[in-house]
Design a protein around this motif. Structure first.
Motif, PDB file in Angstrom:
ATOM      1  N   ARG A 148     -94.956  81.320 -87.981  1.00  0.00           N
ATOM      2  CA  ARG A 148     -95.602  81.856 -86.786  1.00  0.00           C
ATOM      3  C   ARG A 148     -96.886  82.599 -87.147  1.00  0.00           C
ATOM      4  O   ARG A 148     -97.915  82.455 -86.486  1.00  0.00           O
ATOM      5  CB  ARG A 148     -94.637  82.793 -86.053  1.00  0.00           C
ATOM      6  CG  ARG A 148     -93.432  82.065 -85.494  1.00  0.00           C
ATOM      7  CD  ARG A 148     -92.505  83.002 -84.746  1.00  0.00           C
ATOM      8  NE  ARG A 148     -91.349  82.281 -84.205  1.00  0.00           N
ATOM      9  CZ  ARG A 148     -90.319  82.868 -83.616  1.00  0.00           C
ATOM     10  NH1 ARG A 148     -90.311  84.180 -83.486  1.00  0.00           N
ATOM     11  NH2 ARG A 148     -89.314  82.160 -83.154  1.00  0.00           N
TER      12      ARG A 148
ATOM     13  N   GLN B 140     -92.684  90.531 -80.506  1.00  0.00           N
ATOM     14  CA  GLN B 140     -93.663  89.443 -80.570  1.00  0.00           C
ATOM     15  C   GLN B 140     -94.882  89.693 -79.691  1.00  0.00           C
ATOM     16  O   GLN B 140     -95.997  89.292 -80.020  1.00  0.00           O
ATOM     17  CB  GLN B 140     -92.997  88.123 -80.163  1.00  0.00           C
ATOM     18  CG  GLN B 140     -93.739  86.885 -80.638  1.00  0.00           C
ATOM     19  CD  GLN B 140     -93.652  86.697 -82.141  1.00  0.00           C
ATOM     20  OE1 GLN B 140     -92.588  86.824 -82.716  1.00  0.00           O
ATOM     21  NE2 GLN B 140     -94.768  86.404 -82.779  1.00  0.00           N
ATOM     22  N   CYS B 141     -94.672  90.378 -78.569  1.00  0.00           N
ATOM     23  CA  CYS B 141     -95.792  90.652 -77.666  1.00  0.00           C
ATOM     24  C   CYS B 141     -96.872  91.461 -78.377  1.00  0.00           C
ATOM     25  O   CYS B 141     -98.067  91.175 -78.247  1.00  0.00           O
ATOM     26  CB  CYS B 141     -95.295  91.397 -76.433  1.00  0.00           C
ATOM     27  SG  CYS B 141     -96.597  91.841 -75.289  1.00  0.00           S
TER      28      CYS B 141
ATOM     29  N   ARG C 290     -89.925  84.283 -90.239  1.00  0.00           N
ATOM     30  CA  ARG C 290     -90.732  83.302 -89.510  1.00  0.00           C
ATOM     31  C   ARG C 290     -92.180  83.248 -90.004  1.00  0.00           C
ATOM     32  O   ARG C 290     -93.130  83.465 -89.224  1.00  0.00           O
ATOM     33  CB  ARG C 290     -90.705  83.599 -88.009  1.00  0.00           C
ATOM     34  CG  ARG C 290     -89.324  83.472 -87.379  1.00  0.00           C
ATOM     35  CD  ARG C 290     -88.907  82.027 -87.308  1.00  0.00           C
ATOM     36  NE  ARG C 290     -87.743  81.817 -86.464  1.00  0.00           N
ATOM     37  CZ  ARG C 290     -87.245  80.617 -86.182  1.00  0.00           C
ATOM     38  NH1 ARG C 290     -87.830  79.541 -86.692  1.00  0.00           N
ATOM     39  NH2 ARG C 290     -86.194  80.473 -85.425  1.00  0.00           N
TER      40      ARG C 290
ATOM     41  N   HIS D 281     -88.540  90.966 -86.018  1.00  0.00           N
ATOM     42  CA  HIS D 281     -89.869  91.208 -85.445  1.00  0.00           C
ATOM     43  C   HIS D 281     -90.084  90.425 -84.165  1.00  0.00           C
ATOM     44  O   HIS D 281     -91.000  90.729 -83.395  1.00  0.00           O
ATOM     45  CB  HIS D 281     -90.982  90.890 -86.450  1.00  0.00           C
ATOM     46  CG  HIS D 281     -91.292  89.433 -86.600  1.00  0.00           C
ATOM     47  ND1 HIS D 281     -91.924  88.694 -85.620  1.00  0.00           N
ATOM     48  CD2 HIS D 281     -91.078  88.573 -87.623  1.00  0.00           C
ATOM     49  CE1 HIS D 281     -92.064  87.438 -86.033  1.00  0.00           C
ATOM     50  NE2 HIS D 281     -91.559  87.345 -87.247  1.00  0.00           N
ATOM     51  N   ASN D 282     -89.228  89.414 -83.916  1.00  0.00           N
ATOM     52  CA  ASN D 282     -89.483  88.605 -82.719  1.00  0.00           C
ATOM     53  C   ASN D 282     -89.249  89.381 -81.425  1.00  0.00           C
ATOM     54  O   ASN D 282     -89.744  88.979 -80.376  1.00  0.00           O
ATOM     55  CB  ASN D 282     -88.697  87.283 -82.735  1.00  0.00           C
ATOM     56  CG  ASN D 282     -87.212  87.463 -82.941  1.00  0.00           C
ATOM     57  OD1 ASN D 282     -86.668  88.551 -82.793  1.00  0.00           O
ATOM     58  ND2 ASN D 282     -86.546  86.383 -83.312  1.00  0.00           N
ATOM     59  N   THR D 283     -88.548  90.503 -81.460  1.00  0.00           N
ATOM     60  CA  THR D 283     -88.460  91.313 -80.243  1.00  0.00           C
ATOM     61  C   THR D 283     -89.711  92.171 -80.059  1.00  0.00           C
ATOM     62  O   THR D 283     -89.856  92.844 -79.041  1.00  0.00           O
ATOM     63  CB  THR D 283     -87.213  92.223 -80.259  1.00  0.00           C
ATOM     64  OG1 THR D 283     -87.202  92.990 -81.454  1.00  0.00           O
ATOM     65  CG2 THR D 283     -85.949  91.411 -80.175  1.00  0.00           C
TER      66      THR D 283
ATOM     67  N   TYR E 150     -90.230  96.449 -80.328  1.00  0.00           N
ATOM     68  CA  TYR E 150     -91.393  96.342 -79.436  1.00  0.00           C
ATOM     69  C   TYR E 150     -92.095  97.698 -79.318  1.00  0.00           C
ATOM     70  O   TYR E 150     -93.283  97.848 -79.619  1.00  0.00           O
ATOM     71  CB  TYR E 150     -90.896  95.853 -78.078  1.00  0.00           C
ATOM     72  CG  TYR E 150     -91.932  95.465 -77.045  1.00  0.00           C
ATOM     73  CD1 TYR E 150     -93.291  95.701 -77.213  1.00  0.00           C
ATOM     74  CD2 TYR E 150     -91.519  94.850 -75.857  1.00  0.00           C
ATOM     75  CE1 TYR E 150     -94.212  95.339 -76.236  1.00  0.00           C
ATOM     76  CE2 TYR E 150     -92.425  94.484 -74.875  1.00  0.00           C
ATOM     77  CZ  TYR E 150     -93.771  94.735 -75.067  1.00  0.00           C
ATOM     78  OH  TYR E 150     -94.677  94.379 -74.096  1.00  0.00           O
TER      79      TYR E 150
ATOM     80  N   ILE F  24     -97.429  91.604 -81.585  1.00  0.00           N
ATOM     81  CA  ILE F  24     -98.024  90.764 -82.633  1.00  0.00           C
ATOM     82  C   ILE F  24     -98.993  89.755 -82.027  1.00  0.00           C
ATOM     83  O   ILE F  24    -100.131  89.610 -82.489  1.00  0.00           O
ATOM     84  CB  ILE F  24     -96.911  90.056 -83.424  1.00  0.00           C
ATOM     85  CG1 ILE F  24     -96.074  91.089 -84.194  1.00  0.00           C
ATOM     86  CG2 ILE F  24     -97.494  89.011 -84.371  1.00  0.00           C
ATOM     87  CD1 ILE F  24     -94.781  90.549 -84.759  1.00  0.00           C
ATOM     88  N   ASP F  25     -98.568  89.080 -80.964  1.00  0.00           N
ATOM     89  CA  ASP F  25     -99.381  88.004 -80.375  1.00  0.00           C
ATOM     90  C   ASP F  25    -100.572  88.523 -79.588  1.00  0.00           C
ATOM     91  O   ASP F  25    -101.636  87.899 -79.586  1.00  0.00           O
ATOM     92  CB  ASP F  25     -98.523  87.152 -79.428  1.00  0.00           C
ATOM     93  CG  ASP F  25     -97.498  86.307 -80.163  1.00  0.00           C
ATOM     94  OD1 ASP F  25     -97.519  86.311 -81.409  1.00  0.00           O
ATOM     95  OD2 ASP F  25     -96.674  85.667 -79.497  1.00  0.00           O
TER      96      ASP F  25
END
Length: 741
Positions: free
Chosen positions: A515, A473-474, A512, A469-471, A441, A476-477
């Motif tokens: 996503r 995600q903020c 992923r 990378h999902n940690t 993050y 990225i999104d």
């Protein structure tokens, strides 16, 4: 109390904890009063004009404005000429108006419900916007540049972004001690304590490639000061905190307290105070009248990171074409020789690394490259052309899979190391490769901020495994995917996400892809108009680029294209693991020769392509599964019956090239094969686009793993059985006979 440096602790005690240490002159008191007037009357004005609008005002903490201005004054006096700020939404409009000095009419027009949006994106709510402004600091008569970064509602997410941009500005200006560029971060007390990214950002502070040499943190404590209204102006705090808010409503405003004190001391007269109030009220009224002339929302007025030399005055690219990304033979040879040698004398490297370098040298002699050498070619050639390259992430110096070795360590002398890529040419741009802290993050946010500072740098973040990378995600999104639409913020950051089903379990298999593809904005149901430079126009229209390269040359091309394009888009690359050393995943120097470029699609070039009318099945795929499919096809002697086509650029979807391949094999059935589970990977993205290509006249059959909840099995034999099962289906020419479309 947690600072480990005794001298620093003592300095804080002396400067902040000594009674009476802060003695203001009368001139300073008058300045403070004037700033408090502006802070308070700005909020009062908004409350009068737009009583039912959310604005996340500063009431109860009006002193934040004079505090920030004093910090900036003192920093300017000490030599700082660039301040980069991040803050949550509470008080943002006031900071924009009275600290950064955004024109008031441009703030007020944001409250107009009839304001029409331009075609520059979807925009964002007014209390998320940022801005960039260069002006004279009135207290020091020095130029100062103030940048308030745009950020979402996600509290504290902007912290590492600010730090990354500050670090980049320091880097490009040679400000090695942070004497010219600094950052200020504002926090609410609860978020400061509760949001993990605050700690992740602090954790970067002592790492050489991440430190900004100190940050001023301003924490707004809602129990020292207070919040006159609820979370926003529409809330009713009496519902839940009745006694506290009865007390708050009896609280005398700080402006009244302070003005009464100064009048009693004879520092100002009542008339002078009232004139100061009337003067600012008049400024607000005139700006309000002027704001009514604004009919269009100009999002470009709110840019926090402008690139004036990169775009035209209107903010458009200076061209809409991309030159070839190939390289001259002598450049390839020179980079290849440097990549396979040690540029320093009497430097003893590890025997294992020595073997790797010898292997590279052998490849160069054969005019071939593996994945690591293809990356070297991309980085080295960009450095030659003057583009800074920065690669950051966990274990990036050697590479998580020990393939890269961009930093060589002397086995006999402690902390003696060498970065061969910084020894390519005498006048090259610098190459920065830096192992990050164990954070996704914070580090990805930092690299995003770094990439905002200049369009002429290739900034890459590599996840240790793409799954991780999902940690982040903020980031990225909220920043990367919609950043241009919300904030007109071009950004060329590259995400390298190792991906591939290797039997390594559910946390080491999938980056992923679904996503990223779900957030890609190209229309699946409309075949685009193929006019002009379609490839470049498609890239210009997208929000980011998603690729899964299967060859080292194509990987090199796409990295070079990232800089040679006349605009910047985020680039998501699903990088391989087994292909790093796969004997078939090699490229010839000819694939990188002058005049060549990135292949969005790699057609079949074997026997099937020679007699397309005889082909019974066309398998479309992407990434490493191609090599497994090609091996199986050869073993089953089906090279004339089945064509295998690789999509290297998945989004934006190469409609033109896919249509050409479908028309070439017009009698063949179409298959999409992926190693990921059916509810993951690429299938849900590519299927409607294939149907658009064929005008819904024939199906695109799915071959791959069945739907699942986890991205991969943790059992090796189950993994191999799944692979065998979908390989059997892919090459069983009767598998789909009689099925309904």
């Amino acid at each position: 109390m947690f600072i480990n440096n005794v001298d620093q602790c003592q300095w804080i005690r002396q400067k902040f904890e000594t009674p009476g240490i802060m003695q203001f002159t009368n001139a300073e008191k008058r300045t403070l009063l004037a700033r408090l007037v502006r802070s308070t009357r700005f909020e009062d004005f908004l409350a009068r004009k737009w009583s039912s609008e959310k604005r996340f005002g500063l009431e109860g903490c009006e002193v934040l404005i004079p505090a920030l201005k004093t910090i900036i004054d003192q920093s300017s006096a000490a030599g700082i000429d660039s301040v980069i700020m991040g803050m949550p939404h509470r008080g943002r409009l006031n900071v924009l108006a009275n600290v950064v000095r955004k024109d008031l009419d441009q703030i007020f027009c944001q409250f107009d419900p009839k304001l029409e949006a331009t075609d520059e994106g979807s925009g964002d709510v007014k209390y998320h916007l940022g801005m960039y402004h260069e002006r004279i600091n009135r207290e020091t008569d020095k130029n100062i540049t103030l940048s308030l970064m745009a950020n979402p509602s996600h509290l504290e997410a902007v912290d590492p972004v600010v730090q990354g941009k500050a670090k980049a500005e320091q880097f490009y200006r040679g400000d090695t001690q942070g004497k010219k560029v600094m950052s200020i971060l504002m926090h609410g007390d609860a978020a400061f304590a509760g949001q993990g990214v605050v700690y992740e950002t602090f954790h970067l502070s002592e790492l050489p490639s991440y430190t900004t040499h100190g940050t001023v943190h301003v924490v707004v404590n809602n129990q020292v000061c207070y919040r006159r209204f609820g979370h926003n102006e529409m809330d009713e705090p009496m519902f839940t905190q009745p006694l506290m808010y009865k007390q708050i409503r009896r609280q005398e405003h700080v402006l009244k307290k302070y003005s009464d004190k100064l009048i009693a001391e004879g520092v100002v007269t009542l008339q002078e105070f009232e004139e100061e109030v009337a003067k600012y009220d008049k400024i607000c009224e005139e700006a309000y009248t002027s704001s009514k002339d604004e009919k269009i929302l100009h999002i470009r007025h709110w840019l926090d990171s402008p690139w004036p030399d990169f775009f035209t005055a209107e903010g458009e690219p200076k061209s809409m074409s991309c030159p070839p990304t190939g390289l001259d033979e002598e450049v390839l040879q020179h980079i290849g020789q440097t990549a396979s040698s040690v540029p320093l004398e009497d430097f003893r490297i590890h025997p294992g690394v020595s073997r790797i370098l010898r292997g590279r040298a052998d490849l160069v002699k054969k005019r071939q490259m593996d994945w690591a050498l293809g990356e070297y070619m991309a980085f080295g050639s960009l450095l030659k052309d003057g583009s800074h390259v920065r690669l950051s992430g966990q274990d990036v110096e050697r590479g998580t899979f020990s393939h890269r070795h961009h930093v060589l360590h002397d086995q006999e002398v402690d902390k003696r190391f060498c970065v061969p890529m910084n020894h390519l040419w005498s006048n090259q741009a610098p190459y920065t490769v830096c192992n990050s802290s164990l954070s996704e993050y914070g580090v990805l946010g930092f690299e995003l901020g770094f990439a905002m500072a200049s369009p002429n740098a290739l900034i890459l973040w590599e996840a240790q495994f793409g799954d991780f990378h999902n940690t982040a995600q903020c980031i990225i999104d909220q920043f990367i995917s919609p950043g241009q639409a919300k904030w007109v913020r071009n950004n060329g950051i590259v995400l390298l996400l190792p991906h591939g089903m290797e039997g390594m379990g559910p946390e080491h298999s999938s980056a992923r892809p679904e996503r990223f593809l779900q957030m890609s904005k190209d229309d699946p149901d409309r075949f685009p108009e193929l006019s002009g430079d379609f490839e470049v126009q498609q890239l210009y229209d997208c929000n980011w680029i998603v690729v899964n390269c299967s060859t080292p040359a194509n990987y090199c091309h796409v990295l070079r294209r990232q800089i040679l394009l006349p605009f910047r888009k985020p680039l998501i690359i699903f990088t391989p693991k087994s292909l790093l050393r796969h004997p078939d995943a090699r490229s010839s120097f000819d694939d990188l020769a002058a005049g060549t470029k990135f292949k969005r699609l790699i057609p079949d070039e074997g026997p099937a392509s020679q007699s397309p009318g005889q082909v019974k099945r066309v398998i479309f795929c992407t990434g490493k599964v191609y090599y497994e499919l090609a091996k199986e096809r050869k073993q089953q002697n089906l090279e004339s019956d089945i064509a295998i086509i690789r999509l290297e650029q998945i989004s934006p979807f190469p409609f033109d090239l896919v249509r050409a391949e479908v028309e070439k094999y017009s009698d063949a059935e179409l298959i999409w094969c992926q190693e990921e589970h059916k509810n993951m990977g690429y299938y849900d993205y590519v299927r409607p686009r294939f149907l658009t290509v064929v005008a819904n006249k024939k199906p695109i059959w799915y071959v791959g793993r069945d739907p699942a909840a986890a991205p991969a099995t943790g059992n090796k034999s189950t993994h191999l059985n799944e692979l065998k099962r979908f390989m059997d289906t892919a090459f069983n020419l009767s598998a789909f006979e009689g099925r309904n479309f």
